[in-house]
Every structure is written in structure tokens, then in C-alpha cells.
Design a protein around this motif. Structure first.
Motif, mmCIF file in Angstrom:
data_model
loop_
_atom_site.group_PDB
_atom_site.id
_atom_site.type_symbol
_atom_site.label_atom_id
_atom_site.label_comp_id
_atom_site.label_asym_id
_atom_site.label_seq_id
_atom_site.Cartn_x
_atom_site.Cartn_y
_atom_site.Cartn_z
ATOM 1 N N GLU A 31 1.778 31.524 -26.579
ATOM 2 C CA GLU A 31 1.967 32.477 -27.260
ATOM 3 C C GLU A 31 3.417 32.288 -27.780
ATOM 4 N N TYR A 35 7.108 39.752 -24.386
ATOM 5 C CA TYR A 35 6.822 41.021 -24.216
ATOM 6 C C TYR A 35 7.714 41.729 -22.994
ATOM 7 N N SER A 140 -3.796 49.703 -29.324
ATOM 8 C CA SER A 140 -3.088 48.543 -29.282
ATOM 9 C C SER A 140 -3.445 47.671 -28.264
ATOM 10 N N GLN A 142 -4.255 44.041 -26.954
ATOM 11 C CA GLN A 142 -3.732 42.885 -27.439
ATOM 12 C C GLN A 142 -5.100 41.776 -27.965
ATOM 13 N N HIS A 143 -4.739 41.287 -29.091
ATOM 14 C CA HIS A 143 -5.588 40.384 -29.846
ATOM 15 C C HIS A 143 -6.664 41.323 -30.617
#
Length: 167
Positions: A31, A35, A140, A142-143
């Protein structure tokens, strides 16, 4: 353009720790994003709430980033679920931070007030009927953007069904 940089310029390095909470940054394999993994990070708290209340999700009027910070500072918000317990009197009493005018005089912070609080609470009530796909975007995950959220909502039809689904 590296060859045009003066030699005296130090090479920029991505920070290793979150500037807000000090937790280490993590970059997942494969990625591009880095984060802060601290779920209690104050900056993440504000962003989660403003994203949830934003136009692409529940579209709640009056919960932009600055005002969300005021409401958190007033002790009325910790997470997105707290949005649904906000009341007009509690919101109306929230005041922003002190500010300085052009002469440097300290002025009291701006108060949200009754009218603005009432509009926000009305918008929160309206948001309770938001379609499932927009709620999923707001969470929210992820993905899970708008396209995946719509596919999930079309397939499962309810949040309870999503909760019962096996991975």
C-alpha cells in the motif's frame, strides 16, 4: 527535480510517528498510504466524525471539522455514535476557542447558538433515514468506498445481514 536542488538542502523524510498522538506510523505491505494505528488518536477522532457526517456519507449539516472539534472539546462527542445523542440545548451552549482580533485583544469564542443547533439536530434526525450504502461509506471501512458500499448494500439489504455475513 533532484539535480536542480541546492546541495545544502536536507533530504525530506516521512515522519516515523504521528505528530498528533506520537504513535508510530505503519505502512501496510503493498500500500502507498501510511497510517497512525492509534484508534484513540485525537486527529483520527475528528476525521472519523467529520467523514461520517460529510456529504458523501450521512450529510449532516453543522458538523464540519472545526465545529466537530469544538463539540469534542465540550465533551459531547467521542465517536460517531455520540452524534445521535446530541441535543439542541447541549449544542447551543458549545463555544469555540477564544480568538484574537486585529489589535491582539482576546475575544470570547463563537457560540453555536439555538438556531444553528436546531438545524444540526434536524439534520441528524434526517440522517437516520440515510440509505445503507451511504452509512457504509461513513463508517470509514478500509477499501469500502461508494462503489463497494453500494454493492454490499444491494447484496445484503440491511446492516444486520452484513453483520451476520461470513468472511
Amino acid at each position: 527535480v533532484l539535480n536542480l536542488r541546492p546541495r545544502s538542502v536536507r533530504r525530506w523524510r516521512f515522519p516515523a510517528d504521528c505528530p498528533e498522538c506520537g504513535a508510530p506510523f505503519v505502512r501496510l505491505e503493498g500500500e502507498a498510504n501510511t497510517y497512525c494505528v492509534n484508534g484513540e488518536c485525537p486527529a483520527q477522532q475528528v476525521r472519523r466524525i467529520t467523514h461520517f457526517a460529510g456529504r458523501g456519507a450521512l450529510d449532516i449539516e453543522g458538523l464540519a471539522e472545526e465545529r466537530v472539534q469544538w463539540i469534542i472539546d465540550a465533551g459531547l462527542l467521542r465517536d460517531v455514535a455520540d452524534i445521535f445523542s446530541l441535543t439542541v440545548p447541549a449544542l447551543a451552549a458549545v463555544t469555540g476557542p477564544e480568538r484574537r482580533d486585529e489589535q491582539g485583544t482576546v475575544k470570547r469564542g463563537i457560540r453555536i447558538g439555538d438556531r444553528s443547533a436546531a438545524r444540526t439536530v434536524t439534520s441528524i434526525e434526517t440522517a437516520k433515514a440515510t440509505p445503507l450504502h451511504r452509512l457504509l461509506v461513513g463508517l470509514s471501512i478500509q477499501h469500502v468506498g461508494p462503489t463497494v458500499a453500494r454493492a454490499l448494500a444491494d447484496h445484503f439489504r440491511s446492516l444486520d445481514e452484513i453483520g451476520r455475513a461470513h468472511v
